[in-house]
Design an enzyme around this catalytic site. Structure first.
Site, PDB file in Angstrom:
ATOM      1  N   LYS A 192      20.571  -7.128 -63.786  1.00 42.87           N
ATOM      2  CA  LYS A 192      20.442  -6.762 -65.399  1.00 42.87           C
ATOM      3  C   LYS A 192      21.821  -6.524 -65.738  1.00 42.87           C
ATOM      4  O   LYS A 192      22.173  -5.338 -66.083  1.00 42.87           O
ATOM      5  CB  LYS A 192      19.404  -5.655 -65.366  1.00 42.87           C
ATOM      6  CG  LYS A 192      17.969  -5.825 -65.194  1.00 42.87           C
ATOM      7  CD  LYS A 192      17.286  -4.401 -65.383  1.00 42.87           C
ATOM      8  CE  LYS A 192      15.800  -4.610 -64.861  1.00 42.87           C
ATOM      9  NZ  LYS A 192      15.218  -3.475 -65.000  1.00 42.87           N
ATOM     10  N   ASP A 228      21.234  -3.081 -61.602  1.00 46.01           N
ATOM     11  CA  ASP A 228      20.892  -2.498 -62.685  1.00 46.01           C
ATOM     12  C   ASP A 228      22.075  -1.808 -63.370  1.00 46.01           C
ATOM     13  O   ASP A 228      22.923  -2.645 -64.034  1.00 46.01           O
ATOM     14  CB  ASP A 228      19.747  -1.731 -62.543  1.00 46.01           C
ATOM     15  CG  ASP A 228      19.046  -1.064 -63.918  1.00 46.01           C
ATOM     16  OD1 ASP A 228      19.049  -1.917 -64.729  1.00 46.01           O
ATOM     17  OD2 ASP A 228      18.507   0.111 -63.687  1.00 46.01           O
ATOM     18  N   ASP A 243       9.334  -2.164 -56.585  1.00 49.95           N
ATOM     19  CA  ASP A 243       8.202  -1.454 -56.780  1.00 49.95           C
ATOM     20  C   ASP A 243       8.299  -0.771 -58.204  1.00 49.95           C
ATOM     21  O   ASP A 243       9.447  -0.500 -58.848  1.00 49.95           O
ATOM     22  CB  ASP A 243       8.089  -0.362 -55.825  1.00 49.95           C
ATOM     23  CG  ASP A 243       9.285   0.916 -55.944  1.00 49.95           C
ATOM     24  OD1 ASP A 243      10.304   0.348 -56.081  1.00 49.95           O
ATOM     25  OD2 ASP A 243       8.969   2.113 -56.128  1.00 49.95           O
ATOM     26  N   ARG A 282       5.026  -3.793 -54.543  1.00 44.86           N
ATOM     27  CA  ARG A 282       6.013  -4.437 -53.487  1.00 44.86           C
ATOM     28  C   ARG A 282       5.655  -5.987 -52.930  1.00 44.86           C
ATOM     29  O   ARG A 282       6.486  -6.835 -52.748  1.00 44.86           O
ATOM     30  CB  ARG A 282       6.511  -3.590 -52.538  1.00 44.86           C
ATOM     31  CG  ARG A 282       7.283  -2.438 -53.064  1.00 44.86           C
ATOM     32  CD  ARG A 282       7.973  -1.672 -51.776  1.00 44.86           C
ATOM     33  NE  ARG A 282       8.618  -0.427 -52.114  1.00 44.86           N
ATOM     34  CZ  ARG A 282       9.837  -0.042 -52.649  1.00 44.86           C
ATOM     35  NH1 ARG A 282      10.568  -0.935 -52.926  1.00 44.86           N
ATOM     36  NH2 ARG A 282       9.884   1.218 -52.725  1.00 44.86           N
ATOM     37  N   VAL A 342      10.735  -5.052 -63.874  1.00 47.88           N
ATOM     38  CA  VAL A 342      10.080  -6.000 -63.104  1.00 47.88           C
ATOM     39  C   VAL A 342       9.789  -5.478 -61.569  1.00 47.88           C
ATOM     40  O   VAL A 342      10.357  -4.435 -60.945  1.00 47.88           O
ATOM     41  CB  VAL A 342      10.985  -6.916 -62.808  1.00 47.88           C
ATOM     42  CG1 VAL A 342      11.537  -7.720 -64.132  1.00 47.88           C
ATOM     43  CG2 VAL A 342      12.250  -6.896 -62.263  1.00 47.88           C
TER      44      VAL A 342
HETATM   45  P1  IMP Z   1      21.324   1.066 -60.249  1.00 47.24           P
HETATM   46  O1  IMP Z   1      21.861   2.112 -59.390  1.00 47.24           O
HETATM   47  O2  IMP Z   1      20.899   1.180 -61.635  1.00 47.24           O
HETATM   48  O3  IMP Z   1      21.937  -0.228 -60.197  1.00 47.24           O
HETATM   49  O4  IMP Z   1      19.683   0.713 -59.806  1.00 47.24           O
HETATM   50  C1  IMP Z   1      19.420  -0.028 -58.594  1.00 47.24           C
HETATM   51  C2  IMP Z   1      18.109   0.527 -58.058  1.00 47.24           C
HETATM   52  O5  IMP Z   1      17.314   0.689 -59.075  1.00 47.24           O
HETATM   53  C3  IMP Z   1      17.349  -0.777 -57.504  1.00 47.24           C
HETATM   54  O6  IMP Z   1      17.887  -0.748 -56.071  1.00 47.24           O
HETATM   55  C4  IMP Z   1      15.953  -0.501 -57.727  1.00 47.24           C
HETATM   56  O7  IMP Z   1      15.361   0.269 -56.832  1.00 47.24           O
HETATM   57  C5  IMP Z   1      15.734   0.101 -58.801  1.00 47.24           C
HETATM   58  N1  IMP Z   1      15.531  -0.695 -60.070  1.00 47.24           N
HETATM   59  C6  IMP Z   1      16.411  -0.987 -61.253  1.00 47.24           C
HETATM   60  N2  IMP Z   1      15.674  -1.770 -62.015  1.00 47.24           N
HETATM   61  C7  IMP Z   1      14.645  -2.050 -61.462  1.00 47.24           C
HETATM   62  C8  IMP Z   1      13.448  -2.815 -62.044  1.00 47.24           C
HETATM   63  O8  IMP Z   1      13.310  -3.419 -62.904  1.00 47.24           O
HETATM   64  N3  IMP Z   1      12.291  -2.735 -61.113  1.00 47.24           N
HETATM   65  C9  IMP Z   1      12.216  -2.047 -59.952  1.00 47.24           C
HETATM   66  N4  IMP Z   1      13.162  -1.439 -59.461  1.00 47.24           N
HETATM   67  C10 IMP Z   1      14.369  -1.211 -60.225  1.00 47.24           C
END
Ligand code: IMP
Ligand code: MG
Length: 183
Positions: A135, A107, A163, A169, A157
Site C-alpha cells: 500500500k 503498509d 486477517d 485468513r 483487505v
Molecule cells: P506496517 O507495519 O504498517 O507496514 O503493517 C504491516 C502489517 O499490518 C502487516 O503485516 C499486516 O499484519 C497488517 N496490515 C496492514 N494492512 C493490512 C490490511 O489491509 N489487511 C490486513 N492486515 C494489514
C-alpha cells in the site's frame, strides 16, 4: 458466480485465486532466476504470510530451507530501532546464509523495517524481501522490497493469510473488508 458466496463482511474480491497464483508464479520465477545455484533460507513472517509463503516455496525449484518468525513492533515510534517483540524466533541459524524474507503486506513499512533490522543483526550473507501486497500511499518509513507482487489501494483487505481480528485468513482470495465492519 463467486459474488454469491462472499461472506457478508466482504465488499468485493480484489484479487481472485487465479490472479494470486499468477503473482506468486511471477515472483517465484524471478527468485528462481536470481537464486539459481544457491541455497537460500526462506523466512516467512507469521501469521499473515503463511499461506503466501506456502504457495511460493512450492513454486521454487531451489534447494532452500524454510523457517518462520513471528514478531510485533514495539510502540508506534517511526524510528526504526530494530526492536521487535518476538513471539517466535528463528529456528535456523542464518549467519552467513542468503535470506529471503517473505511478508504478506507492506503498509506503513514499520513492521518490515524492524524485522529487516532484527534479521540483519543475525549476520546473514544477504537479505532480500518478497512481499505480496503493497500500500504505497500509506508508507511512513523507507523499506527496500526487492520482490513485490502488486500495489493495492488504501483499503483494508483480508484473505489469503490476511486477517481482521484473526478472521478471514482462510479465504482463498484477497477481498476488501466493508468499512462498516471496522469503521
Ligand atoms: P506496517 O507495519 O504498517 O507496514 O503493517 C504491516 C502489517 O499490518 C502487516 O503485516 C499486516 O499484519 C497488517 N496490515 C496492514 N494492512 C493490512 C490490511 O489491509 N489487511 C490486513 N492486515 C494489514
Ligand atoms: Mg502481519
Amino acid at each position: 458466480m463467486i459474488t454469491d458466496t462472499l461472506p457478508a463482511e466482504i465488499e468485493r474480491v480484489l484479487l481472485a485465486e487465479d490472479e494470486l497464483a499468477g503473482l506468486v508464479g511471477e515472483l517465484a520465477a524471478r527468485l528462481e532466476q536470481d537464486f539459481a545455484g544457491r541455497e537460500p533460507v526462506v523466512v516467512g513472517a507469521l501469521t499473515g504470510a503463511a499461506i503466501f509463503c506456502a504457495d511460493l516455496v512450492r513454486r521454487l525449484r531451489l534447494p532452500l530451507t524454510l523457517d518462520f518468525v513471528s514478531v510485533s513492533s514495539y510502540g508506534l515510534s517511526s524510528v526504526s530501532s530494530g526492536e521487535v517483540k518476538w513471539s517466535k524466533q528463528l529456528s535456523l541459524d542464518i549467519r552467513g546464509r542468503e535470506v529471503i524474507l517473505v511478508e504478506d503486506i507492506v503498509d506503513t513499512g514499520e513492521t518490515l523495517a524492524r524485522l529487516q533490522e532484527a534479521l540483519r543483526a543475525q549476520s546473514p550473507a544477504s537479505l532480500v524481501t518478497c512481499a505480496l501486497l503493497n500500500k504505497p500511499s500509506r508508507r511512513r518509513v523507507r523499506v527496500d522490497v526487492e520482490y513485490l507482487g502488486i500495489d493495492i489501494p488504501d483499503e483494508f483487505v483480508v484473505g489469503y493469510g490476511l486477517d481482521y481480528a484473526q478472521r478471514f485468513r482462510n479465504l482463498p482470495y484477497v477481498g476488501v473488508l466493508r468499512r462498516s465492519v471496522y469503521g
